[in-house]
Design an enzyme around this catalytic site. Structure first.
Site, short mmCIF file in Angstrom:
data_model
loop_
_atom_site.label_atom_id
_atom_site.label_comp_id
_atom_site.label_asym_id
_atom_site.label_seq_id
_atom_site.Cartn_x
_atom_site.Cartn_y
_atom_site.Cartn_z
N CYS A 13 0.83 -1.21 0.00
CA CYS A 13 0.00 0.00 0.00
C CYS A 13 0.86 1.26 0.00
CB CYS A 13 -0.94 0.00 1.20
SG CYS A 13 -0.12 -0.28 2.79
N ASP B 105 -7.24 4.21 -2.02
CA ASP B 105 -6.99 3.19 -1.01
C ASP B 105 -6.77 1.86 -1.73
OD1 ASP B 105 -6.88 1.50 1.11
OD2 ASP B 105 -8.80 2.06 1.99
#
Length: 1007
Positions: free
Chosen positions: A126, A384
């Site tokens: 991420c 995200d």
């Protein structure tokens, strides 16, 4: 969801209340979805001036917790209270106000909702996904990446091509984009994708890699033009006219946030002057030590400004990195002219916030997301990983200040970690629209072709169950094979054919004819079959009866199916293969054995009628193929199975009566009869195959080289130690007695115990616990002394300190039963002594934590010297002045430390002191010995240390050495003595390792 709830109180009276819950995605059959939401649950008052009853929730909804709220939202009495006015006409009004993030694990269409797509998370990537999105929406950078020449790049290793691929897919794909090819181009292993790293570190490494790859191309200099700023570091003396300054370049600015309210306070802290005075005065060369001011000034800020917020800092109290979650404000518009040495009125340093990289979690891990304002028009999106959603400006900015806020929308451990600002005057160019015209046609064609090929591969995978593989071997593949059967299945250069399982044999023959460039009638397939006697031989197919059968049926579901394809020999004028009668003919293969070279050569195949005699039909053919004269005596052997070779004695009978269990694919090995005077190691084919049965491949790896791939030798299992040593020595070109061998550890890679040169077992015995297909590996090291001498000696590792205070590793081989004196004699043969100040005599010191623990006596047995644990051993030449001591003299151990006595470092040593000697003389000898300049030596402090306590020697008065201060002292409660040592307290200037031992590796891009 609302319902009446009842709970039992301590007074055993049941209390009624209203339960009020919010439920999410209750009907979903998926088990992997999640959605984070904040909600206000309200009961509205029916009175005109009445206030609602409100309670807030914040929850991550998922399969097992798809509802959240209050079992007792309000008591039943309060709900029915007329004064509150919640009930009117027997009805109540409930209201819910929800703010939810875009859901994960459901069919959320990011492209439809935002016009953008996300990036798939490989496990813990991420942090990388957030940074890649930031770079992607720095449109000027994206255009430059597209223009990097990658036509001739290796698609698996090219970082520029992998970035182009990711950017292209982010621009044109409708679904989340994968990054596996990008991380593979970095040279990362799978584990790297499951290890979270620092986004700030990756930013620097990736920009540096791109800048290097852009050199010499049409986009050279793009990275500096976009991200490079300039600052000047200076030191200015207060009382003399002297300034030292240096211009430095930066790609990002690290801002301290601890104790700072906002970004402006951090910038002020960055440029605050530091005073250099007292013990910290500045050395101004000819002006000497001067009071001065030290600081930095910004000369220019770049078009794209990366600000790294230092939320992770070292905490000396816990001796660990901690995350600072304090509130830290940053504006949407940032004005920085105040911090420029010379502002430009024509181009003020006004910056617009473009991206906010946010970290949730603590120092040990967490999650990254990024909020981006793609066009700089205050229309924000949240990225995200694979989910992209619209968000408000407050969600992107104010909600990521961090800190303890009463507002439930602010999470304590979620806050901004990196900010990207774009200069207002440069914004039109930096975020300029990237159209398809900005992408070179060659790149578009390459990436589109890649997509087509991937689609084909996906189709192949989905249809794989409909296909099978056929491995085709030709007669050429049998040449040079030296083992059993006709070829080695693990090494054969098969021709692979992928064919539908339902395809007919005729279709396969047509495919073969087209590929091999032979007519169908010049080809005949012979499928290989695993016989019960462990051999792998061709068998017959009835071409007439089986031509319309499917290949799957003929292969009996074997996949891959291995087939020998016989071809006609055009040089012999064959227009078609001769007929084969499966009832009266047999297919035989032939090998010729040469005892001189101990080798096998393939001699072709033959259809032989089973009623023919060997003497009449076969022997003339074999003499011709072997190049032998007519009537040459020939030995014949049948290769029955591994380690079973039977000589064919009877030759005047029909073949069917001579060979037991005659089958297609049988192998006949022939050779000349040997001259009676000939002396061959393996005189017959039977001897050759028996020897072959006991041979296997052994890999030898150099013990001194980490991960050495080594070399492989084919050796007999019956070999002795000496025979193995000779074979390895021949390969390495060395003496077999200068080799030492080590067993391989069975449970993991690496050398195990040494194999003694007196080992009486065979090579096979060394691998008795190995699994059948486990690679057989032996480690070796080359020696400087013969192995038989070495095994009577002991290896002793220590350090040697020369007269220049340089430490060198020393490996000695004294006799096992020797003494320390023998070790020192061995050392003399390898070291260079100091002819000027040395005594020619050596001593062995025990060192613990950079301090001298003791001196080993020369008559001490080596077998009692423990080289394991925390002790290390050092050999040094005794200085001439320390060889003999008077009654008033003493050798004192000296060690270096910095502030704390357990922070020792450097090379400890002995110093001779004299009772009653002024300490100033001792200091002078120390300075000369250490060769330290006067200015640096002035900062040294001196202490007598005993039993973990230091007593600093006075600096303001003359100190005289007392021998008694350095004599061993009794430790109370034990019969032991503690020896004092002289500590030199000063800064450690030796290169030091990081005080933290991170579990994660530093980020590296290897390509």
């Amino acid at each position: 969801m609302a319902m009446q709830r009842t709970s039992q109180q301590q007074d055993k009276n049941n209390q009624k209340s209203l339960g009020f819950f919010l439920q999410s995605n209750a009907d979903s059959e998926s088990s992997s979805w999640s959605c984070n939401a904040i909600a206000e649950l309200r009961i509205l008052s029916q009175k005109p001036d009445g206030k609602p009853f409100t309670r807030k929730i914040q929850h991550l909804f998922f399969t097992k917790e798809n509802d959240w709220g209050f079992s007792h939202f309000i008591s039943w009495n309060d709900l029915l209270d007329p004064e509150r006015g919640y009930i009117k006409d027997d009805s109540v009004t409930l209201e819910v106000n929800v703010i939810a993030d875009a859901p994960h694990g459901v069919s959320w269409d990011s492209k439809k909702h935002t016009g953008c797509v996300g990036l798939k998370n490989q496990g813990a990537t991420c942090y990388m996904n957030s940074l890649l999105q930031t770079f992607f929406f720095t449109n000027q950078l994206r255009k430059a990446v597209y223009l990097m020449p990658t036509e001739s790049d290796d698609p698996a290793k090219s970082v520029p091509l992998a970035l182009q691929r990711v950017f292209y897919e982010l621009q044109f794909s409708d679904k989340p984009v994968g990054t596996k090819k990008l991380t593979k181009s970095f040279g990362w292993e799978t584990l790297d994708s499951f290890m979270q790293h620092d986004v700030q570190e990756l930013c620097r490494v990736l920009l540096d890699n791109m800048e290097n790859k852009m050199k010499g191309t049409c986009v050279e200099g793009t990275i500096p033009r976009l991200f490079e700023g300039k600052m000047i570091s200076y030191i200015k003396c207060k009382h003399v006219d002297y300034v030292s300054s240096r211009t430095e370049l930066f790609y990002d600015i690290q801002l301290n946030i601890k104790g700072k309210k906002n970004i402006y306070e951090s910038f002020k802290d960055y440029v605050t002057k530091e005073s250099l005075d007292g013990d910290n005065k500045y050395d101004a060369g000819e002006h000497g030590l001067q009071e001065a001011e030290k600081g930095v000034n910004f000369l220019s800020f770049p078009p794209v400004l990366h600000l790294q917020l230092m939320r992770f800092q070292y905490d000396p109290m816990t001796d660990a990195n901690i995350k600072i979650n304090d509130r830290f404000e940053f504006p949407e518009v940032l004005e920085l002219d105040l911090f420029l040495q010379t502002p430009d009125p024509a181009d003020p340093a006004i910056y617009l916030l473009h991206s906010v990289l946010v970290h949730s979690g603590d120092n040990h891990g967490g999650h990254y997301v990024v909020y981006i304002n793609p066009k700089g028009d205050s229309k924000w999106c949240k990225f995200d990983d694979d989910v992209v959603s619209r968000c408000t400006k407050a969600e992107a900015i104010e909600h990521n200040y961090g800190g303890h806020d009463d507002d439930i929308t602010v999470k304590h451990c979620t806050n901004a970690y990196m900010l990207v600002y774009i200069r207002d005057s440069c914004k039109p160019k930096v975020v300029d629209h990237v159209s398809e015209c900005d992408i070179p046609d060659t790149l578009k064609e390459r990436l589109q072709e890649e997509k087509k090929q991937e689609a084909l591969r996906r189709k192949e995978r989905t249809e794989a169950h409909l296909y099978m593989n056929i491995h085709v071997v030709l007669e050429d593949h049998f040449a040079n094979h030296q083992g059993n059967d006709l070829f080695d299945p693990e090494k054969a250069p098969y021709r692979n054919f992928r064919i539908k399982k339902a395809a007919l044999l005729m279709e396969f023959m047509e495919m073969l004819a087209e590929t091999l460039n032979y007519p169908v009638d010049q080809l005949r397939p012979w499928p290989f079959n695993q016989r019960t006697n462990q051999t792998y031989r061709p068998t017959v197919i009835d071409m007439e009866a089986d031509i319309n059968k499917s290949v799957q049926e003929l292969a009996e579901s074997e996949n891959p199916w291995t087939v020998f394809v016989e071809t006609a020999e055009p040089e012999n004028g064959q227009k078609a293969l001769i007929g084969f009668d499966k009832d009266s003919d047999v297919l035989l293969f032939f090998k010729r054995y040469d005892p001189k070279t101990k080798s096998i050569s393939y001699s072709g195949h033959l259809y032989m009628p089973i009623t023919q005699k060997i003497s009449d039909f076969l022997l003339p053919v074999l003499r011709k193929r072997g190049g032998f004269a007519a009537n040459t005596p020939i030995l014949l052997f049948e290769e029955v199975k591994p380690n079973l070779i039977e000589e064919v004695i009877v030759r005047d009978q029909p073949l069917e009566k001579v060979l037991d269990e005659l089958m297609d694919g049988d192998i006949i090995v022939y050779q000349k009869e040997n001259d009676p005077d000939a002396n061959y190691e393996l005189p017959t084919a039977k001897d050759y195959f028996r020897d072959l049965y006991h041979r296997f491949e052994v890999t030898f790896c150099d013990k001194a080289i980490s991960n050495d791939q080594g070399f492989t030798l084919e050796l007999s299992q019956k070999m002795t130690y000496d025979q193995v040593a000779v074979a390895v020595a021949q390969y390495l070109g060395t003496d077999p007695y200068l080799l030492q061998f080590f067993k391989s550890q069975g449970y993991r890679e690496g050398p195990g115990n040494a194999i003694r040169c007196t080992y009486e077992g065979t090579l096979k015995d060394l691998f008795i616990y190995f699994k059948p297909k486990q690679p057989k590996k032996i480690y070796y090291q080359q020696l400087t002394i013969p192995i038989n001498e070495l095994e009577n000696k002991r290896q002793f590792k220590c350090t040697w300190v020369n007269s220049r205070w340089r430490e060198e590793e020393l490996i000695l081989y004294p006799n096992k039963n020797g003494m320390v004196a023998d070790l020192l004699e061995e050392a003399k043969k390898q070291v260079e002594l100091d002819a000027e100040n040395g005594s020619g005599k050596l001593r062995l010191l025990e060192i613990i934590s950079y301090k001298i623990f003791g001196v080993q006596k020369e008559d001490f047995l080596l077998e009692c010297v423990n080289t394991t644990g925390t002790k290390t051993y050092r050999i040094e030449e005794i200085p001439r002045d320390q060889l003999e001591l008077t009654a008033e003299e003493l050798l004192v151990p000296v060690a270096h430390f910095n502030k704390e006595i357990f922070s020792t470092f450097g090379v400890p040593f002995f110093l001779k002191i004299r009772n009653g000697e002024p300490f100033e003389k001792v200091k002078l000898r120390l300075q000369q010995k250490l060769e330290v300049p006067d200015k640096e030596f002035e900062k040294f402090r001196f202490a007598v240390v005993i039993m973990g306590r230091q007593t600093y020697l006075p600096e303001d008065r003359e100190y005289t050495i007392l021998k008694s201060d350095f004599m061993p002292q009794h430790v109370q409660g034990s019969g032991m003595k503690a020896t004092p040592w002289l500590g030199l307290d000063h800064i450690n200037k030796t290169p030091k390792r990081s005080r933290y031992n991170y579990l994660e590796k530093a980020i590296k891009i290897h390509n």
